[in-house]
Design a protein around this motif. Structure first.
Motif, mmCIF file in Angstrom:
data_model
loop_
_atom_site.group_PDB
_atom_site.id
_atom_site.type_symbol
_atom_site.label_atom_id
_atom_site.label_comp_id
_atom_site.label_asym_id
_atom_site.label_seq_id
_atom_site.Cartn_x
_atom_site.Cartn_y
_atom_site.Cartn_z
ATOM 1 N N ASP A 183 0.803 -1.233 0.000
ATOM 2 C CA ASP A 183 0.000 0.000 0.000
ATOM 3 C C ASP A 183 0.837 1.284 0.000
ATOM 4 O O ASP A 183 2.021 1.275 0.301
ATOM 5 N N HIS A 184 0.140 2.359 -0.334
ATOM 6 C CA HIS A 184 0.759 3.688 -0.385
ATOM 7 C C HIS A 184 0.160 4.484 0.781
ATOM 8 O O HIS A 184 -1.046 4.670 0.843
ATOM 9 N N ALA A 185 0.996 4.891 1.706
ATOM 10 C CA ALA A 185 0.483 5.600 2.892
ATOM 11 C C ALA A 185 0.082 7.029 2.528
ATOM 12 O O ALA A 185 0.505 7.570 1.502
ATOM 13 N N ASP A 186 -0.724 7.631 3.375
ATOM 14 C CA ASP A 186 -1.101 9.030 3.163
ATOM 15 C C ASP A 186 0.156 9.910 3.203
ATOM 16 O O ASP A 186 1.073 9.650 3.987
ATOM 17 N N PRO A 187 0.176 10.976 2.375
ATOM 18 C CA PRO A 187 1.401 11.785 2.301
ATOM 19 C C PRO A 187 1.731 12.507 3.610
ATOM 20 O O PRO A 187 2.837 13.035 3.756
ATOM 21 N N SER A 188 0.831 12.492 4.557
ATOM 22 C CA SER A 188 1.113 13.112 5.853
ATOM 23 C C SER A 188 2.315 12.468 6.549
ATOM 24 O O SER A 188 2.914 13.102 7.427
ATOM 25 N N PRO A 219 2.658 4.704 -7.072
ATOM 26 C CA PRO A 219 2.561 6.179 -7.045
ATOM 27 C C PRO A 219 1.359 6.625 -6.204
ATOM 28 O O PRO A 219 0.564 5.794 -5.764
ATOM 29 N N PRO A 220 1.222 7.934 -5.965
ATOM 30 C CA PRO A 220 0.038 8.416 -5.241
ATOM 31 C C PRO A 220 -1.243 7.888 -5.877
ATOM 32 O O PRO A 220 -1.331 7.783 -7.105
ATOM 33 N N TRP A 221 -2.223 7.603 -5.058
ATOM 34 C CA TRP A 221 -3.507 7.135 -5.571
ATOM 35 C C TRP A 221 -4.330 8.320 -6.080
ATOM 36 O O TRP A 221 -3.988 9.492 -5.832
ATOM 37 N N TYR A 222 -5.405 7.998 -6.782
ATOM 38 C CA TYR A 222 -6.325 9.072 -7.204
ATOM 39 C C TYR A 222 -6.998 9.617 -5.969
ATOM 40 O O TYR A 222 -7.252 8.888 -5.003
ATOM 41 N N HIS A 223 -7.286 10.921 -5.988
ATOM 42 C CA HIS A 223 -7.556 11.589 -4.716
ATOM 43 C C HIS A 223 -8.493 12.766 -4.871
ATOM 44 O O HIS A 223 -8.429 13.501 -5.849
ATOM 45 N N MET A 224 -9.384 12.938 -3.890
ATOM 46 C CA MET A 224 -10.115 14.189 -3.667
ATOM 47 C C MET A 224 -9.947 14.492 -2.187
ATOM 48 O O MET A 224 -9.984 13.594 -1.374
ATOM 49 N N SER A 233 -6.411 21.675 0.672
ATOM 50 C CA SER A 233 -6.025 22.199 -0.640
ATOM 51 C C SER A 233 -4.518 22.073 -0.807
ATOM 52 O O SER A 233 -3.764 22.491 0.067
ATOM 53 N N GLU A 234 -4.111 21.519 -1.938
ATOM 54 C CA GLU A 234 -2.716 21.119 -2.117
ATOM 55 C C GLU A 234 -2.018 21.983 -3.173
ATOM 56 O O GLU A 234 -2.360 21.917 -4.351
ATOM 57 N N PHE A 235 -1.041 22.761 -2.721
ATOM 58 C CA PHE A 235 -0.141 23.489 -3.635
ATOM 59 C C PHE A 235 1.152 22.693 -3.687
ATOM 60 O O PHE A 235 1.732 22.402 -2.642
ATOM 61 N N MET A 236 1.588 22.321 -4.876
ATOM 62 C CA MET A 236 2.823 21.534 -4.975
ATOM 63 C C MET A 236 3.876 22.232 -5.817
ATOM 64 O O MET A 236 3.547 22.950 -6.760
ATOM 65 N N GLY A 237 5.130 21.999 -5.483
ATOM 66 C CA GLY A 237 6.240 22.503 -6.281
ATOM 67 C C GLY A 237 7.297 21.421 -6.405
ATOM 68 O O GLY A 237 7.299 20.452 -5.639
ATOM 69 N N GLN A 293 12.225 14.359 -10.799
ATOM 70 C CA GLN A 293 10.948 13.995 -11.413
ATOM 71 C C GLN A 293 10.022 13.472 -10.321
ATOM 72 O O GLN A 293 10.470 12.746 -9.434
ATOM 73 N N TYR A 294 8.746 13.845 -10.407
ATOM 74 C CA TYR A 294 7.761 13.384 -9.406
ATOM 75 C C TYR A 294 7.056 12.165 -9.981
ATOM 76 O O TYR A 294 6.605 12.187 -11.133
ATOM 77 N N ASP A 295 6.928 11.104 -9.173
ATOM 78 C CA ASP A 295 6.499 9.814 -9.743
ATOM 79 C C ASP A 295 5.090 9.835 -10.330
ATOM 80 O O ASP A 295 4.804 9.105 -11.280
ATOM 81 N N LEU A 346 -1.829 23.264 -8.400
ATOM 82 C CA LEU A 346 -2.809 23.513 -7.347
ATOM 83 C C LEU A 346 -3.955 22.525 -7.508
ATOM 84 O O LEU A 346 -4.641 22.524 -8.538
ATOM 85 N N HIS A 347 -4.104 21.678 -6.490
ATOM 86 C CA HIS A 347 -5.233 20.753 -6.442
ATOM 87 C C HIS A 347 -6.068 21.203 -5.253
ATOM 88 O O HIS A 347 -5.791 20.864 -4.108
ATOM 89 N N ASN A 348 -7.080 21.997 -5.562
ATOM 90 C CA ASN A 348 -7.835 22.703 -4.527
ATOM 91 C C ASN A 348 -8.835 21.783 -3.846
ATOM 92 O O ASN A 348 -9.052 20.650 -4.258
ATOM 93 N N PRO A 381 -10.394 16.703 -8.061
ATOM 94 C CA PRO A 381 -9.713 15.422 -8.247
ATOM 95 C C PRO A 381 -8.317 15.590 -8.829
ATOM 96 O O PRO A 381 -8.054 16.511 -9.591
ATOM 97 N N HIS A 382 -7.435 14.681 -8.435
ATOM 98 C CA HIS A 382 -6.091 14.658 -9.015
ATOM 99 C C HIS A 382 -5.535 13.248 -8.837
ATOM 100 O O HIS A 382 -6.153 12.400 -8.207
ATOM 101 N N GLY A 383 -4.352 13.026 -9.364
ATOM 102 C CA GLY A 383 -3.742 11.696 -9.282
ATOM 103 C C GLY A 383 -2.778 11.506 -10.430
ATOM 104 O O GLY A 383 -2.561 12.417 -11.235
HETATM 105 O O1 LIG Z 1 0.458 13.954 -5.897
HETATM 106 C C1 LIG Z 1 -0.226 14.708 -5.210
HETATM 107 O O2 LIG Z 1 -1.004 15.517 -5.700
HETATM 108 C C2 LIG Z 1 -0.114 14.636 -3.694
HETATM 109 C C3 LIG Z 1 -0.384 13.296 -3.137
HETATM 110 C C4 LIG Z 1 0.640 12.495 -2.693
HETATM 111 C C5 LIG Z 1 0.359 11.243 -2.188
HETATM 112 O O3 LIG Z 1 1.385 10.464 -1.769
HETATM 113 C C6 LIG Z 1 -0.920 10.797 -2.097
HETATM 114 C C7 LIG Z 1 -1.955 11.589 -2.557
HETATM 115 C C8 LIG Z 1 -1.688 12.841 -3.082
HETATM 116 O O4 LIG Z 1 -2.667 13.607 -3.544
#
Ligand SMILES: O=C(O)Cc1cc(O)ccc1O
Ligand SMILES: [Fe+2]
Length: 447
Positions: free
Chosen positions: A301-306, A341-346, A350-354, A359-361, A374-376, A380-382
């Motif tokens: 499994d992929h843990a929460d990014p926290s 990689p990160p799962w699909y997510h809502m 609100s997520e600002f990423m840089g 490379q981000y997986d 910006l994934h407000n 949805p994002h993923g």
């Molecule tokens: O890639 C993202 O946008 C951030 C993100 C990272 C992760 O490990 C799980 C969910 C998630 O949205």
């Protein structure tokens, strides 16, 4: 741990950095021997003719664990470092929440890097706000900025009354001369300048670009580790706070203050970085992000990014951060039978990423160093189609995600995009297309 900083001779804007290690310690440091009063804060007369001044980062009555203040022993008290203020347009693209000047259709958003211009820009002049959230006057929320700096601040000093500043360099090194001492940072490191602390930013070589999280809420602190225990993630000893270093400099100078969302300036005749000694737990610090010891799934499994939280700004609600500063560092991926990689997510947050480098997986293309997304709230994002295909077919051997460093400013409050960001040429108007290739794969005959 308390460390008395090495005594340093009186210098004028030339002090080199020196650091004390620890997070939230009661530090003490003096640049001249005996400048720090012993066993008291306010002697009748301070050594060397210094003035004593307290800087309170929390209300006096905040609980002990959240109580923050420092005592500064300085050549002049801050009331002598100000003059008649007038509004300044030195940072014309800096915005403060609430700021509802632009509307973009709700959707995930992504930008390419902002090119560093030829124009001469200081760290302040080059501050460009991308998003704002909450309300600075209510002391909640944040702003995400990009800075572009092509010149050093010279005889110019600044303090931010609206929030603390988490500085995340992406390109170019900075020297931050602060009231508390000197901090050098480079890409891969961060620095935090607390609300109200005066500083100036100098270039150390090439022009600089990076990100800033301006935190209007509770000061950044380390997250709880829970069952992880006493070690790993960001360890206290890897945070570095500067030793005292002062400037006794008489020269026509400008002081800028951001207060209530507006920038103000006044002319003064000397450097306000005149603190000869200080003690307390309210001070700037730096941290090398490669020191972060990630903890993650070691079977499946992929843990929460926290789990990758470096610093958190608490809100009044436990577990609901005003801001989490999260990184996605180098690490081994070992999970079996797992979409890695990160799962699909809502998300309500609100997520600002840089991306600092590599490379981000979840986004092998399009999300490039210096860019941001910006994934407000509840959008949805993923992983993009390419990442999904690759991760679904990959042979799941232990694999190192090497040479990569992305980060996230995640806030409980929705982020509003500024007009600057809405009109930015690098806004990727086709961002949604990165998921277009996620075709329907459903086949009820194939369990
Ligand atoms: O890639 C993202 O946008 C951030 C993100 C990272 C992760 O490990 C799980 C969910 C998630 O949205
Ligand atoms: Fe997410």
């Amino acid at each position: 741990m308390n460390v008395i900083g090495q005594a340093q001779p009186a210098r004028t804007g030339t002090a080199e950095p020196g650091y004390m290690s620890g997070f939230g310690n009661s530090f003490e440091s003096e640049a001249l021997p005996g400048a720090l009063p012993v066993g008291r804060n306010s002697p009748q007369r301070c050594a060397y003719g210094l003035y004593a001044e307290q800087l309170s980062g929390s209300p006096f009555t905040a609980p002990r664990a959240a109580n923050e203040r420092s005592w500064l022993y300085r050549i002049r008290p801050t009331v002598r470092h100000i003059g008649r203020f007038a509004r300044s347009d030195a940072a014309p693209l800096w915005r403060t929440a609430p700021c509802a000047e632009a509307e973009l259709p709700i959707q995930p958003l992504r930008w390419g890097p902002v090119p560093i211009p030829e124009e001469r820009l200081s760290f302040l002049e080059g501050m460009r706000t991308v998003t704002t959230a909450g309300d600075a006057a209510a002391q909640e929320g944040m702003a995400a900025h990009v800075y572009l700096a092509t010149r050093s601040m010279e005889d110019e000093y600044f303090w931010n009354a609206d929030g603390e500043m988490l500085i995340v360099p992406q390109q170019g090194r900075l020297r931050l001369r602060t009231e508390f001492g000197v901090i050098d940072i480079a890409p891969g490191e961060i620095a935090v300048i607390p609300r109200g602390v005066k500083f100036c930013a100098e270039l150390r070589g090439e022009p600089a670009r990076g990100y800033v999280c301006e935190n209007y809420g509770g000061t950044f602190t380390l997250p709880e580790r829970g069952p992880i225990g006493a070690n790993c993630l960001a360890n206290q000893r890897d945070f570095l706070t500067p030793v005292a270093a002062y400037e006794d400099r008489e020269a026509p100078s400008r002081l800028l203050v951001k207060w209530g969302g507006a920038l103000w300036a006044c002319e003064i005749g000397h450097s306000p970085l005149d603190v000869v000694a200080w003690h307390g737990n309210y001070a700037p610090y730096k941290y090398e992000l490669r020191r972060y010891s990630p903890v993650g799934p070691i079977l499946f499994d992929h843990a929460d990014p926290s789990i990758f939280t470096v610093l958190t700004s608490p809100s009044g609600t436990p577990g609901t951060a005003n801001i989490d500063f999260v990184i996605f560092p180098e690490r081994w991926m070992v999970a079996e039978d797992t979409f890695r990689p990160p799962w699909y997510h809502m998300n309500i947050m609100s997520e600002f990423m840089g991306l600092i480098y590599g490379q981000y997986d979840a986004k092998p293309q399009g999300f490039v160093p210096g860019g941001f997304s910006l994934h407000n709230c509840m959008l949805p994002h993923g992983p993009d189609a390419e990442a999904f295909e690759a991760a679904s077919a990959a042979e799941l051997r232990p694999h190192k995600l090497a040479n990569t460093l992305a980060f996230m400013f995640e806030t409980r409050l929705p982020q509003r995009v500024t007009r600057y960001a809405a009109e930015l040429e690098t806004l990727q108007r086709d961002y949604l297309d990165c998921w277009k290739g996620l075709r329907k794969r459903f086949d009820p005959t194939k369990p």
